[in-house]
Design an enzyme around this catalytic site. Structure first.
Site, PDB file in Angstrom:
ATOM      1  N   GLY A  16       0.772  -1.240   0.000  1.00 35.30           N
ATOM      2  CA  GLY A  16       0.000   0.000   0.000  1.00 35.30           C
ATOM      3  C   GLY A  16       0.801   1.286   0.000  1.00 35.30           C
ATOM      4  O   GLY A  16       0.375   2.276   0.609  1.00 35.30           O
ATOM      5  N   SER A  17       1.928   1.313  -0.725  1.00 34.48           N
ATOM      6  CA  SER A  17       2.677   2.583  -0.729  1.00 34.48           C
ATOM      7  C   SER A  17       1.928   3.665  -1.523  1.00 34.48           C
ATOM      8  O   SER A  17       1.957   4.843  -1.154  1.00 34.48           O
ATOM      9  CB  SER A  17       4.102   2.388  -1.261  1.00 34.48           C
ATOM     10  N   ARG A  70     -16.090 -15.025  -9.162  1.00 31.22           N
ATOM     11  CA  ARG A  70     -15.643 -13.624  -9.234  1.00 31.22           C
ATOM     12  C   ARG A  70     -16.800 -12.655  -9.050  1.00 31.22           C
ATOM     13  O   ARG A  70     -16.660 -11.619  -8.416  1.00 31.22           O
ATOM     14  CB  ARG A  70     -14.949 -13.352 -10.575  1.00 31.22           C
ATOM     15  N   ARG A  96      -6.591  -8.103  -8.341  1.00 34.39           N
ATOM     16  CA  ARG A  96      -7.690  -8.989  -8.736  1.00 34.39           C
ATOM     17  C   ARG A  96      -8.323  -8.422  -9.992  1.00 34.39           C
ATOM     18  O   ARG A  96      -8.542  -7.211 -10.093  1.00 34.39           O
ATOM     19  CB  ARG A  96      -8.781  -9.044  -7.659  1.00 34.39           C
ATOM     20  N   ASN A 112      -7.209   3.589 -11.641  1.00 34.75           N
ATOM     21  CA  ASN A 112      -6.180   2.591 -11.319  1.00 34.75           C
ATOM     22  C   ASN A 112      -4.814   3.173 -11.633  1.00 34.75           C
ATOM     23  O   ASN A 112      -4.678   4.026 -12.512  1.00 34.75           O
ATOM     24  CB  ASN A 112      -6.407   1.344 -12.188  1.00 34.75           C
ATOM     25  N   HIS A 114      -0.979   1.905 -12.832  1.00 35.80           N
ATOM     26  CA  HIS A 114      -0.259   0.763 -13.399  1.00 35.80           C
ATOM     27  C   HIS A 114       1.192   1.187 -13.658  1.00 35.80           C
ATOM     28  O   HIS A 114       1.427   2.289 -14.176  1.00 35.80           O
ATOM     29  CB  HIS A 114      -0.931   0.315 -14.704  1.00 35.80           C
ATOM     30  N   ASP A 150      -5.974  -3.309 -17.284  1.00 34.05           N
ATOM     31  CA  ASP A 150      -5.060  -2.175 -17.424  1.00 34.05           C
ATOM     32  C   ASP A 150      -5.370  -1.340 -18.672  1.00 34.05           C
ATOM     33  O   ASP A 150      -4.465  -0.933 -19.411  1.00 34.05           O
ATOM     34  CB  ASP A 150      -3.590  -2.656 -17.440  1.00 34.05           C
ATOM     35  N   GLU A 179       5.070   7.215  -9.301  1.00 33.39           N
ATOM     36  CA  GLU A 179       3.690   6.778  -9.027  1.00 33.39           C
ATOM     37  C   GLU A 179       3.122   7.603  -7.876  1.00 33.39           C
ATOM     38  O   GLU A 179       1.966   8.048  -7.907  1.00 33.39           O
ATOM     39  CB  GLU A 179       3.663   5.286  -8.646  1.00 33.39           C
TER      40      GLU A 179
HETATM   41  C1  GAR Z   1       2.451  -0.498  -7.817  1.00 31.30           C
HETATM   42  O1  GAR Z   1       3.665  -0.448  -8.530  1.00 31.30           O
HETATM   43  C2  GAR Z   1       1.274  -0.433  -8.771  1.00 31.30           C
HETATM   44  O2  GAR Z   1       1.496   0.410  -9.874  1.00 31.30           O
HETATM   45  C3  GAR Z   1       1.168  -1.871  -9.205  1.00 31.30           C
HETATM   46  O3  GAR Z   1       1.370  -2.612  -8.025  1.00 31.30           O
HETATM   47  C4  GAR Z   1       2.248  -1.867  -7.171  1.00 31.30           C
HETATM   48  C5  GAR Z   1       1.602  -1.762  -5.809  1.00 31.30           C
HETATM   49  O4  GAR Z   1       2.478  -1.185  -4.880  1.00 31.30           O
HETATM   50  N1  GAR Z   1      -0.103  -2.153  -9.805  1.00 31.30           N
HETATM   51  C6  GAR Z   1      -0.289  -2.992 -10.820  1.00 31.30           C
HETATM   52  O5  GAR Z   1       0.606  -3.650 -11.307  1.00 31.30           O
HETATM   53  C7  GAR Z   1      -1.716  -3.066 -11.337  1.00 31.30           C
HETATM   54  N2  GAR Z   1      -1.778  -3.683 -12.624  1.00 31.30           N
HETATM   55  P1  GAR Z   1       1.921  -0.505  -3.582  1.00 31.30           P
HETATM   56  O6  GAR Z   1       1.075  -1.569  -2.858  1.00 31.30           O
HETATM   57  O7  GAR Z   1       3.155  -0.173  -2.775  1.00 31.30           O
HETATM   58  O8  GAR Z   1       1.136   0.692  -3.971  1.00 31.30           O
END
Ligand code: GAR
Length: 223
Positions: A16-17, A70, A96, A112, A114, A150, A179
């Site tokens: 969850g950053s 789902r 998910r 979202n 990505h 995505d 991000e």
């Molecule tokens: C992040 O890099 C996000 O962009 C990616 O997962 C990571 C979660 O990190 N998301 C995907 O790949 C979605 N397709 P976080 O839990 O530290 O935010």
């Protein structure tokens, strides 16, 4: 501003950053959204404790309780969101796939992040694939969610260079720093009603100052 702040739920699966960057941005009373709920599909997601420490309500809808169902999982998530009177949903490392019915139910109200410059490299292992493809730039994208994985109208993107000695891990770290810059920016635009979708492309309110629009293209080239 505070009374009209949009009620936002953040959906996570892990540390969850990005969630933390949204929570920190929303601590400013002028930010147009409040984080009303953090929901995880994994009871052990590290981000849940971070949200609780910040005083934010959390919920878990464990996908393992919905084997091969789902739609049932999505319906349970939807119920929690509606009970909490959520207006906008932010997916932040929520790993998910969501059913088309759920996605359509939150159309233009769910975004979202990505870790690639979409439409390049949707799916998993984005950094590995960008390095293997010999890309000199990598980046990240915040977009409205559509049923295909995505995909959806792009709200904000940021790019970073790829170094010749980068590994997927070192590149992931560099991309993550941007991000954390663009996700709060994109949420602010959507929550304030300054961003909307027309013909499946982003339209930004013309009242927005030009330098803010510039930030949509490249908030950082830092290494
Ligand atoms: C992040 O890099 C996000 O962009 C990616 O997962 C990571 C979660 O990190 N998301 C995907 O790949 C979605 N397709 P976080 O839990 O530290 O935010």
């Amino acid at each position: 501003m505070s009374s009209s702040r949009k009620r936002v739920a953040i959906l996570i699966s892990g540390r969850g950053s990005n969630m933390r960057s949204l929570i920190e941005a929303a601590e400013d009373a002028d930010f147009p959204a409040e984080i009303a709920l953090v929901l995880s599909n994994r009871p052990d997601a590290g981000g849940l404790a971070v949200a609780q420490e910040a005083g934010i309500a959390t919920a878990v809808v464990d996908h393992k309780a919905y084997p091969k169902d789902r739609a049932g999982f999505d319906a349970a998530v939807d119920e929690v969101l509606r009970e909490a009177e959520i207006e906008l949903v932010c997916l932040a490392g929520f790993m998910r796939l969501l059913t088309p019915g759920f996605v359509e139910g939150w159309r233009d109200r769910m975004i979202n992040i990505h870790p690639s410059l979409l439409p390049l490299f949707p799916g998993l292992h984005t950094h590995e694939r960008a390095i293997e493809a010999g890309m000199r730039l990598a980046g990240c994208t915040v977009h409205y969610v559509r049923p295909e994985m995505d995909s959806g109208p792009i709200i904000a993107q940021a790019s970073v260079p790829i170094a010749f000695d980068d590994t997927p891990e070192t590149l992931a770290k560099r991309v993550l720093t941007v991000e954390h810059e663009i996700y709060p920016l994109a949420l602010a635009l959507v929550a304030a009603g300054l961003a909307r979708v027309e013909n499946e492309r982003l339209v930004i309110d013309p009242s927005l100052p030009l330098d803010t629009t510039d930030m949509l293209i490249a908030p950082s080239f830092g290494g």
